[in-house]
Motif scaffolding. Structure first.
Motif, PDB file in Angstrom:
ATOM      1  N   TYR A   4       0.849  -1.187   0.000  1.00 49.20           N
ATOM      2  CA  TYR A   4       0.000   0.000   0.000  1.00 49.20           C
ATOM      3  C   TYR A   4       0.881   1.232   0.000  1.00 49.20           C
ATOM      4  CZ  TYR A   4      -3.708  -3.118   1.647  1.00 49.20           C
ATOM      5  OH  TYR A   4      -4.616  -4.129   1.769  1.00 49.20           O
ATOM      6  N   GLU A   5       0.342   2.317  -0.492  1.00 45.46           N
ATOM      7  CA  GLU A   5       0.996   3.613  -0.392  1.00 45.46           C
ATOM      8  C   GLU A   5       0.183   4.437   0.597  1.00 45.46           C
ATOM      9  OE1 GLU A   5       1.060   5.072  -4.404  1.00 45.46           O
ATOM     10  OE2 GLU A   5       3.063   4.284  -4.717  1.00 45.46           O
ATOM     11  N   TYR A   6       0.884   5.075   1.513  1.00 47.71           N
ATOM     12  CA  TYR A   6       0.248   5.948   2.494  1.00 47.71           C
ATOM     13  C   TYR A   6       0.745   7.363   2.287  1.00 47.71           C
ATOM     14  CZ  TYR A   6      -1.595   1.974   5.080  1.00 47.71           C
ATOM     15  OH  TYR A   6      -2.291   0.847   5.448  1.00 47.71           O
ATOM     16  N   PHE A   7      -0.191   8.314   2.265  1.00 49.15           N
ATOM     17  CA  PHE A   7       0.137   9.727   2.069  1.00 49.15           C
ATOM     18  C   PHE A   7      -0.109  10.479   3.366  1.00 49.15           C
ATOM     19  CE2 PHE A   7      -1.318  14.060   1.127  1.00 49.15           C
ATOM     20  CZ  PHE A   7      -0.169  14.549   0.525  1.00 49.15           C
ATOM     21  N   CYS A   8       0.855  11.295   3.751  1.00 44.25           N
ATOM     22  CA  CYS A   8       0.743  12.133   4.942  1.00 44.25           C
ATOM     23  C   CYS A   8       0.636  13.588   4.487  1.00 44.25           C
ATOM     24  CB  CYS A   8       1.950  11.943   5.854  1.00 44.25           C
ATOM     25  SG  CYS A   8       1.890  12.966   7.343  1.00 44.25           S
ATOM     26  N   GLU A   9      -0.492  14.211   4.763  1.00 44.33           N
ATOM     27  CA  GLU A   9      -0.701  15.595   4.349  1.00 44.33           C
ATOM     28  C   GLU A   9       0.185  16.557   5.144  1.00 44.33           C
ATOM     29  OE1 GLU A   9      -4.516  18.428   4.226  1.00 44.33           O
ATOM     30  OE2 GLU A   9      -4.764  16.534   3.141  1.00 44.33           O
ATOM     31  N   ASN A  12       3.519  16.022   3.250  1.00 42.04           N
ATOM     32  CA  ASN A  12       3.388  15.832   1.798  1.00 42.04           C
ATOM     33  C   ASN A  12       4.227  14.656   1.293  1.00 42.04           C
ATOM     34  OD1 ASN A  12       1.867  16.724  -0.376  1.00 42.04           O
ATOM     35  ND2 ASN A  12       3.554  17.897  -1.220  1.00 42.04           N
ATOM     36  N   GLU A  13       4.413  13.646   2.139  1.00 42.39           N
ATOM     37  CA  GLU A  13       5.223  12.469   1.805  1.00 42.39           C
ATOM     38  C   GLU A  13       4.330  11.260   1.548  1.00 42.39           C
ATOM     39  OE1 GLU A  13       8.677  12.032   1.734  1.00 42.39           O
ATOM     40  OE2 GLU A  13       8.998  14.172   2.054  1.00 42.39           O
ATOM     41  N   THR A  14       4.778  10.387   0.651  1.00 44.25           N
ATOM     42  CA  THR A  14       4.118   9.112   0.389  1.00 44.25           C
ATOM     43  C   THR A  14       5.127   8.011   0.659  1.00 44.25           C
ATOM     44  OG1 THR A  14       2.713  10.105  -1.306  1.00 44.25           O
ATOM     45  CG2 THR A  14       2.931   7.724  -1.357  1.00 44.25           C
ATOM     46  N   VAL A  15       4.686   6.989   1.415  1.00 47.83           N
ATOM     47  CA  VAL A  15       5.560   5.870   1.770  1.00 47.83           C
ATOM     48  C   VAL A  15       4.865   4.580   1.369  1.00 47.83           C
ATOM     49  CG1 VAL A  15       6.650   4.631   3.683  1.00 47.83           C
ATOM     50  CG2 VAL A  15       6.619   7.112   3.677  1.00 47.83           C
ATOM     51  N   GLU A  16       5.637   3.657   0.801  1.00 52.23           N
ATOM     52  CA  GLU A  16       5.132   2.340   0.404  1.00 52.23           C
ATOM     53  C   GLU A  16       5.360   1.351   1.545  1.00 52.23           C
ATOM     54  OE1 GLU A  16       6.786  -0.251  -2.933  1.00 52.23           O
ATOM     55  OE2 GLU A  16       5.475   1.172  -3.972  1.00 52.23           O
ATOM     56  N   VAL A  17       4.305   0.611   1.916  1.00 57.14           N
ATOM     57  CA  VAL A  17       4.372  -0.334   3.029  1.00 57.14           C
ATOM     58  C   VAL A  17       3.670  -1.630   2.635  1.00 57.14           C
ATOM     59  CG1 VAL A  17       3.778  -0.716   5.452  1.00 57.14           C
ATOM     60  CG2 VAL A  17       4.238   1.588   4.661  1.00 57.14           C
ATOM     61  N   SER A  18       4.269  -2.768   2.968  1.00 54.83           N
ATOM     62  CA  SER A  18       3.625  -4.068   2.746  1.00 54.83           C
ATOM     63  C   SER A  18       3.074  -4.581   4.065  1.00 54.83           C
ATOM     64  CB  SER A  18       4.631  -5.085   2.199  1.00 54.83           C
ATOM     65  OG  SER A  18       5.067  -4.700   0.922  1.00 54.83           O
ATOM     66  N   HIS A  19       1.799  -4.965   4.048  1.00 57.43           N
ATOM     67  CA  HIS A  19       1.193  -5.544   5.244  1.00 57.43           C
ATOM     68  C   HIS A  19      -0.059  -6.314   4.865  1.00 57.43           C
ATOM     69  CE1 HIS A  19      -1.999  -2.469   5.446  1.00 57.43           C
ATOM     70  NE2 HIS A  19      -1.066  -1.557   5.291  1.00 57.43           N
ATOM     71  N   ARG A  20      -0.599  -7.026   5.829  1.00 56.15           N
ATOM     72  CA  ARG A  20      -1.810  -7.828   5.605  1.00 56.15           C
ATOM     73  C   ARG A  20      -3.004  -6.935   5.313  1.00 56.15           C
ATOM     74  NH1 ARG A  20       0.662 -10.821  10.027  1.00 56.15           N
ATOM     75  NH2 ARG A  20       1.073 -12.927   9.285  1.00 56.15           N
ATOM     76  N   MET A  21      -3.954  -7.473   4.573  1.00 52.70           N
ATOM     77  CA  MET A  21      -5.175  -6.735   4.265  1.00 52.70           C
ATOM     78  C   MET A  21      -5.941  -6.371   5.529  1.00 52.70           C
ATOM     79  SD  MET A  21      -6.567  -8.737   0.895  1.00 52.70           S
ATOM     80  CE  MET A  21      -8.069  -7.796   0.807  1.00 52.70           C
ATOM     81  N   LEU A  51      -3.567   5.123  -0.091  1.00 53.33           N
ATOM     82  CA  LEU A  51      -3.851   5.309  -1.506  1.00 53.33           C
ATOM     83  C   LEU A  51      -3.997   3.951  -2.175  1.00 53.33           C
ATOM     84  CD1 LEU A  51      -1.176   8.065  -2.240  1.00 53.33           C
ATOM     85  CD2 LEU A  51      -3.547   8.379  -1.510  1.00 53.33           C
ATOM     86  N   ILE A  52      -4.511   3.939  -3.357  1.00 51.24           N
ATOM     87  CA  ILE A  52      -4.661   2.697  -4.105  1.00 51.24           C
ATOM     88  C   ILE A  52      -3.300   2.261  -4.621  1.00 51.24           C
ATOM     89  CG2 ILE A  52      -5.651   1.658  -6.169  1.00 51.24           C
ATOM     90  CD1 ILE A  52      -8.062   3.449  -5.755  1.00 51.24           C
ATOM     91  N   SER A  53      -2.997   0.984  -4.468  1.00 49.70           N
ATOM     92  CA  SER A  53      -1.737   0.413  -4.910  1.00 49.70           C
ATOM     93  C   SER A  53      -2.007  -0.962  -5.476  1.00 49.70           C
ATOM     94  CB  SER A  53      -0.763   0.332  -3.734  1.00 49.70           C
ATOM     95  OG  SER A  53       0.465  -0.164  -4.153  1.00 49.70           O
ATOM     96  N   GLY A  54      -1.099  -1.475  -6.298  1.00 49.19           N
ATOM     97  CA  GLY A  54      -1.387  -2.740  -6.954  1.00 49.19           C
ATOM     98  C   GLY A  54      -0.396  -3.852  -6.744  1.00 49.19           C
ATOM     99  N   CYS A  82      -5.281  15.103  -7.098  1.00 52.15           N
ATOM    100  CA  CYS A  82      -4.212  14.673  -8.004  1.00 52.15           C
ATOM    101  C   CYS A  82      -3.448  13.475  -7.465  1.00 52.15           C
ATOM    102  CB  CYS A  82      -3.238  15.829  -8.253  1.00 52.15           C
ATOM    103  SG  CYS A  82      -2.424  16.387  -6.737  1.00 52.15           S
ATOM    104  N   ARG A  83      -3.812  12.959  -6.269  1.00 51.76           N
ATOM    105  CA  ARG A  83      -3.056  11.859  -5.673  1.00 51.76           C
ATOM    106  C   ARG A  83      -3.580  10.496  -6.086  1.00 51.76           C
ATOM    107  NH1 ARG A  83      -3.940  15.048  -1.128  1.00 51.76           N
ATOM    108  NH2 ARG A  83      -5.304  13.479  -0.282  1.00 51.76           N
ATOM    109  N   HIS A  84      -4.719  10.409  -6.733  1.00 50.13           N
ATOM    110  CA  HIS A  84      -5.313   9.113  -7.071  1.00 50.13           C
ATOM    111  C   HIS A  84      -5.341   8.905  -8.560  1.00 50.13           C
ATOM    112  CE1 HIS A  84      -7.017  10.003  -3.076  1.00 50.13           C
ATOM    113  NE2 HIS A  84      -6.595   8.801  -2.869  1.00 50.13           N
TER     114      HIS A  84
END
Length: 84
Positions: A4-9, A12-21, A51-54, A82-84
């Motif tokens: 998943y990608e997480y956005f912090c307002e 203004n940073e986006t970080v990619e994280v792997s975890h369980r649903m 955010l949506i990630s694949g 503009c983030r999606h």
């Protein structure tokens, strides 16, 4: 596991994280801890937006063997977003 990608307002940073649903990260501190990155001055309690990630990471695969599955982007419904 899913990536998943997480956005912090707040920063203004986006970080990619792997975890369980079943997991849901709500704060910058949780995201940084899970991703193994520093807070860099942003308050740990700052809210984040997932955010949506694949990407999927199957058990037993190394992180450089992510299986990318196509996902439809339904959009967020906000006309000025503009983030999606």
């Amino acid at each position: 596991m899913i990536t998943y990608e997480y956005f912090c307002e707040s920063n203004n940073e986006t970080v990619e994280v792997s975890h369980r649903m079943s997991e849901s990260l709500k704060t910058w501190g949780e995201v940084c801890e899970k991703a193994g990155v520093p807070l860099n001055g942003t308050p740990a309690a700052a809210p984040v937006e997932r955010l949506i990630s694949g990407g999927l990471l199957f058990k037993g695969e190394s992180s450089n063997k992510k299986s990318q599955l196509p996902m439809a982007d339904p959009g967020c419904g906000r006309s000025n977003c503009c983030r999606h």
